[in-house]
Design a protein around this motif. Structure first.
Motif, short mmCIF file in Angstrom:
data_model
loop_
_atom_site.label_atom_id
_atom_site.label_comp_id
_atom_site.label_asym_id
_atom_site.label_seq_id
_atom_site.Cartn_x
_atom_site.Cartn_y
_atom_site.Cartn_z
N VAL A 387 -22.59 -13.64 23.11
CA VAL A 387 -21.65 -12.88 23.96
C VAL A 387 -21.41 -13.60 25.28
O VAL A 387 -20.27 -13.78 25.72
N THR A 388 -22.50 -14.02 25.95
CA THR A 388 -22.33 -14.62 27.28
C THR A 388 -21.61 -15.96 27.21
O THR A 388 -20.82 -16.29 28.10
N ASP A 389 -21.85 -16.75 26.15
CA ASP A 389 -21.19 -18.04 26.04
C ASP A 389 -19.69 -17.90 25.77
O ASP A 389 -18.92 -18.81 26.06
N SER A 390 -19.28 -16.78 25.18
CA SER A 390 -17.86 -16.59 24.88
C SER A 390 -17.13 -15.86 26.00
O SER A 390 -15.94 -15.63 25.91
N MET A 391 -17.84 -15.50 27.08
CA MET A 391 -17.23 -14.75 28.17
C MET A 391 -16.48 -15.68 29.12
O MET A 391 -16.93 -16.78 29.42
N THR A 392 -15.31 -15.24 29.57
CA THR A 392 -14.63 -15.93 30.67
C THR A 392 -15.04 -15.34 32.01
O THR A 392 -14.79 -15.94 33.05
N GLU A 393 -15.69 -14.17 31.98
CA GLU A 393 -16.20 -13.57 33.20
C GLU A 393 -17.50 -14.24 33.63
O GLU A 393 -18.24 -14.77 32.80
N GLY A 394 -17.77 -14.25 34.92
CA GLY A 394 -19.05 -14.73 35.41
C GLY A 394 -20.11 -13.65 35.24
O GLY A 394 -19.83 -12.45 35.39
N LEU A 395 -21.34 -14.04 34.92
CA LEU A 395 -22.41 -13.06 34.69
C LEU A 395 -23.67 -13.48 35.42
O LEU A 395 -24.06 -14.66 35.40
N PHE A 396 -24.31 -12.52 36.08
CA PHE A 396 -25.63 -12.68 36.67
C PHE A 396 -26.54 -11.59 36.11
O PHE A 396 -26.12 -10.44 35.98
N ALA A 397 -27.78 -11.95 35.81
CA ALA A 397 -28.83 -10.96 35.54
C ALA A 397 -29.78 -10.99 36.74
O ALA A 397 -30.19 -12.06 37.20
N LEU A 406 -30.71 -15.03 35.59
CA LEU A 406 -29.82 -15.65 34.60
C LEU A 406 -28.42 -15.72 35.18
O LEU A 406 -28.00 -14.82 35.90
N MET A 407 -27.70 -16.80 34.87
CA MET A 407 -26.26 -16.86 35.16
C MET A 407 -25.61 -17.65 34.04
O MET A 407 -26.22 -18.58 33.48
N ASN A 408 -24.39 -17.26 33.67
CA ASN A 408 -23.73 -17.96 32.57
C ASN A 408 -22.86 -19.11 33.10
O ASN A 408 -22.75 -19.33 34.30
N ARG A 409 -22.25 -19.82 32.16
CA ARG A 409 -21.48 -21.01 32.54
C ARG A 409 -20.28 -20.66 33.40
O ARG A 409 -19.91 -21.40 34.31
N ALA A 410 -19.63 -19.53 33.08
CA ALA A 410 -18.46 -19.14 33.87
C ALA A 410 -18.83 -18.90 35.33
O ALA A 410 -18.09 -19.27 36.24
N ALA A 411 -20.00 -18.27 35.57
CA ALA A 411 -20.45 -18.03 36.95
C ALA A 411 -20.72 -19.36 37.66
O ALA A 411 -20.38 -19.54 38.83
N ARG A 468 -20.28 -22.05 46.73
CA ARG A 468 -21.24 -23.01 47.26
C ARG A 468 -20.62 -23.89 48.34
O ARG A 468 -21.29 -24.29 49.29
N ASP A 469 -19.28 -24.17 48.21
CA ASP A 469 -18.61 -25.01 49.20
C ASP A 469 -18.10 -24.22 50.40
O ASP A 469 -17.41 -24.76 51.26
N GLY A 470 -18.44 -22.91 50.47
CA GLY A 470 -18.06 -22.09 51.61
C GLY A 470 -16.71 -21.41 51.49
O GLY A 470 -16.34 -20.64 52.37
N VAL A 471 -15.98 -21.69 50.42
CA VAL A 471 -14.67 -21.07 50.23
C VAL A 471 -14.85 -19.64 49.72
O VAL A 471 -15.67 -19.39 48.84
N ALA A 472 -14.09 -18.70 50.30
CA ALA A 472 -14.17 -17.30 49.87
C ALA A 472 -13.41 -17.12 48.57
O ALA A 472 -12.26 -17.53 48.46
N LEU A 473 -14.07 -16.53 47.58
CA LEU A 473 -13.46 -16.30 46.27
C LEU A 473 -13.19 -14.81 46.10
O LEU A 473 -14.12 -14.01 46.07
N VAL A 491 -27.27 -6.11 35.72
CA VAL A 491 -26.38 -7.18 35.27
C VAL A 491 -25.08 -7.07 36.05
O VAL A 491 -24.51 -5.98 36.16
N VAL A 492 -24.62 -8.19 36.62
CA VAL A 492 -23.37 -8.24 37.38
C VAL A 492 -22.39 -9.12 36.61
O VAL A 492 -22.69 -10.27 36.30
N VAL A 493 -21.23 -8.56 36.29
CA VAL A 493 -20.16 -9.31 35.63
C VAL A 493 -18.95 -9.31 36.56
O VAL A 493 -18.50 -8.25 37.00
N PHE A 494 -18.43 -10.52 36.90
CA PHE A 494 -17.34 -10.59 37.87
C PHE A 494 -16.23 -11.50 37.36
O PHE A 494 -16.43 -12.32 36.46
N MET A 495 -15.04 -11.31 37.95
CA MET A 495 -13.87 -12.12 37.59
C MET A 495 -13.21 -12.65 38.86
O MET A 495 -13.24 -11.99 39.91
#
Length: 762
Positions: A387-397, A406-411, A468-473, A491-495
């Motif tokens: 599930v996490t590898d197929s997500m386009t959303e960022g995920l934190f546990a 935990l954080m996924n690749r999108a995050a 990480r580079d200081g830019v607001a997302l 679990v935090v899921v963000f876009m």
């Protein structure tokens, strides 16, 4: 004699003198057997005690059992043992005992006292408990993760039947008027086949069948249903176990994030029983305990005389070790009814007094529950990874303190951090969490921690994470608490909301443009356009020589809209030609009445040959003096179509009118065009006029334009004169004409100028 015999009797000899089978059982069993005196001092223990806890026989005389019991379990132990001191047996007493390594093992005890000694048997449940806990934690973690994904999710087995869905999936069914029964077990492929007229359903069925047939590429496509659009995605599960397909339906019409809820499969563990089986040297069964009857389903009468392989069909499922005539390992075993299970077997050769093998003794127990728990935990981890590898959303546990586990690749991609860099740190601190207005969220009031404290899913639709580079997302996200007794994490899921915000702004601009188009079209149709006039003053005489015409739109409520509100939109959507003709016609009428006027012409009209024909026709029809008309064009109009610009200027001059080049000096090519275009007026842009008294650079530009105009035989007009000092300096620099608020604000055409045509009379 009786007293002497009593003295010679020890706990171990008292237990082992019962016969050869108990002695072998004592030596070979995986269960723990201990004997203590009435004070709880350990007097005897079997080899399994030593293997499990590590305490050796040399330590027995000074080792009290209560000293090994965990402090939290000691009151329960004392209460139960005290209640059973009368000689009644006890069972199912779970206690944690300390090992020689300082660790604790959870043992389930049963036993009895004869007044002098306690005799107890224990089974080590530690690995089983850990496997159960791991399965629960993994299942809860997976469930919390997919609960946080925005979209409708279902998991299909290898037949296309639904084995898990989320709440969004159920809610969609309720909105469609489907039955309220659980969708689990329903045939999804059959449901697709029952809706052949729905393109989405038909294609979904085809794609899922292809994935079940072995295709590995994920599937994503859009489809329409009930005037809404959805994205369908199907991903094959590549982990261990049977085939699985994870499908999602996401409503992309309103780009909402829908809560999901998946039912994690909980492990069901069988209660295990110990089986004791003895054979002769030909491996024919000579002993068959009650535990063996329960475990294998064969009665003692049915088992005696037959071989163990004949009844249980053992097949190794792990490495089987044989040491010192002991066979130890896991096997797949069969029951009488044909069912199978995983058992742990420990077989030992039996010897006579001469050391010859006379038979074997086997101890067996059902460990299927533990294996299923481990398999469920492994399956849950594979489900989570899929599930996490197929997500386009960022995920934190996050753990109970908000630290990242935990954080996924999108995050990682969206924020620029890697898991190794931030593991264990609080997510709130890493992202320096800010609201959309830039203010910092205090840690105590942060929504990320609020989900754990309130034990509910929280959604935030407008927020900022710092990369990480200081830019607001810009982000929107969901925080879901872990529904596990073993964890208080979340679990935090963000876009990334950047594109969403840009799309909203674009749609707002388009909507505004549509509104203005309608307003301008209506104003033209209802003749609600109004001309204002601003005087242009000759600086040599300080007299008004002409007026620049400026257009206003009269709203239905009487309010006036300046050209900056609508001209750009009118040009973009093709309305500027009609507006120019309306203004030009009235400018020529004013010239016919004897008024010298200056009128603006758009780039579109400069490139329109028909407008020149209209001007010529109107001049002839009104007998207006063309020398009273100045047509003002911009450098942009010339650059847009250089040939058309040159033709327009030449034709206007042929008609006897004059041409002014507006905003001169602001472009890069204005000086070059003076060689090609015989303009009569150079209008100095307000950019160089408003700070003329304070900015030497602006003064140099004005001086250069004045000298250039004189060289080409043109005159200069300064725009935006707002004070006397600026006016005096313009006169000193040799500027010919000026306009601005200091000399006269734009005013309604009437009564400033009197038009000729009756329809324009007040």
């Amino acid at each position: 004699m009786a007293d002497a015999a009593t003295v010679r009797t020890t706990p171990e000899t008292a237990l082992l003198d019962l016969g050869g089978l108990p002695r072998i059982f004592w030596e070979t069993s995986n269960d723990l057997f201990v004997v203590t005196d009435s004070r709880g001092v350990l007097r005897a223990a079997n080899p399994s005690w030593h293997r499990t806890l590590g305490w050796s026989s040399s330590q027995y005389p000074r080792l009290r059992l209560r000293d090994l019991i965990h402090d939290d379990d000691l009151p329960l132990a004392l209460e139960n043992l005290g209640a059973q001191a009368s000689g009644e047996p006890f069972a199912g007493l779970n206690l944690r005992l300390r090992t020689t390594d300082g660790d604790y093992r959870e043992i389930s005890w049963s036993g009895v006292s004869d007044g002098r000694f306690w005799y107890a048997a224990g089974r080590d449940l530690t690995d089983l408990q850990r496997a159960e806990r791991a399965a629960r934690e993994a299942a809860a973690f997976w469930q919390a993760t997919i609960d946080s994904i925005r979209g409708s999710v279902a998991v299909l087995d290898d037949r296309g039947h639904i084995v898990a869905v989320n709440e969004a999936w159920r809610e969609f069914g309720r909105r469609q008027g489907l039955p309220q029964s659980s969708p689990l077990g329903q045939d999804y492929l059959a449901a697709c086949d029952r809706a052949p007229d729905e393109p989405g359903a038909r294609r979904a069925g085809e794609e899922i069948r292809a994935l079940l047939a072995g295709r590995r590429d994920p599937v994503v496509f859009d489809y329409a249903l009930d005037q809404r659009w959805f994205t369908f995605a199907a991903t094959p599960f590549s982990g261990e176990g049977p085939a699985r397909i994870v499908i999602t339906h996401t409503d992309v019409t309103e780009r909402r994030r829908l809560e999901e809820e998946a039912r994690a499969q909980s492990a069901v563990f069988d209660q295990f029983k110990v089986a004791v089986v003895g054979t002769d040297r030909d491996f024919r069964i000579t002993r068959w305990s009650a535990g063996a009857e329960h475990l294998y389903g064969w009665s003692q009468a049915e088992a005696l005389g037959r071989t163990v392989p004949e009844l249980t069909d053992p097949r190794p499922v792990s490495v089987v070790e044989r040491r010192n005539a002991v066979l130890d390992g896991r096997f797949e075993l069969s029951r009488k009814d044909g069912t199978t299970f995983i058992g742990h077997l420990r077989w030992t050769d039996l010897h006579n007094g001469d050391g010859l093998v006379t038979g074997t003794l086997g101890i067996g127990m059902d460990v299927s529950g533990q294996d299923r728990a481990e398999n469920d935990a492994r399956a849950a981890r594979h489900h989570l990874q899929t599930v996490t590898d197929s997500m386009t959303e960022g995920l934190f546990a996050l753990d109970a303190e908000g630290g990242v586990t935990l954080m996924n690749r999108a995050a990682e991609s969206m924020l620029g951090w890697s898991l190794d860099e931030i593991r264990g740190q609080r997510l709130h601190d890493i992202t320096r969490h800010r609201r959309s207005d830039g203010t910092v969220h205090p840690a105590d009031g942060c929504p990320i921690g609020g989900a754990r404290e309130q034990a509910q899913v929280l959604q935030v639709d407008d927020d900022l994470f710092l990369r990480r580079d200081g830019v607001a997302l810009p982000v929107y996200y969901t925080v879901s608490p872990l529904g596990s007794a073993e964890s208080d994490g979340s679990v935090v899921v963000f876009m990334d909301a950047t594109h969403l915000r840009a799309e909203q702004e674009r749609m707002q601009e388009e909507l505004s443009a549509v509104v203005w188009i309608q307003r301008v079209e209506t104003a033209l149709a209802e003749d609600r356009l109004l001309l204002y006039a601003q005087p242009i003053v000759a600086l040599s005489s300080m007299s008004v020589t002409q007026h620049e015409l400026l257009l206003r739109v009269v709203e239905k409520d009487g309010a006036l809209s300046p050209p900056g509100d609508y001209l750009a939109i009118a040009e973009e959507y093709g309305l500027i030609g009609d507006i120019d003709r309306w203004v030009l016609r009235r400018a020529i009428d004013l010239a016919a009445a004897g008024h010298a006027v200056e009128v603006n012409v758009s780039a579109a009209s400069v490139s329109d040959p028909a407008i020149l024909a209209d001007i010529e026709q109107w001049l002839g029809a009104t007998a207006a003096d063309p020398a009273l008309l100045v047509f003002e064009i911009t450098e942009t109009a010339v650059i847009t179509n250089e040939e058309a610009g040159r033709r327009f200027v030449e034709r206007i001059h042929d008609l006897g009118c004059k041409v002014a080049l507006d905003d001169f000096g602001t472009g890069h090519s204005g000086f070059a065009y003076l060689k090609q275009l015989p303009v009569d007026y150079l209008k100095i842009d307000i950019e160089f006029v408003h700070d003329l008294c304070h900015n030497p650079a602006s003064r140099h530009v004005v001086e250069a334009v004045v000298n250039l105009a004189r060289g080409f035989g043109s005159v200069t007009v300064a725009e935006g004169v707002e004070d006397l000092d600026t006016l005096d300096l313009l006169i000193a620099l040799g500027v010919d004409y000026a306009q601005g608020y200091h000399l006269g604000r734009p005013a309604p055409l009437l009564p400033t100028l009197a038009p000729k045509h009756p329809e324009d009379q007040p």
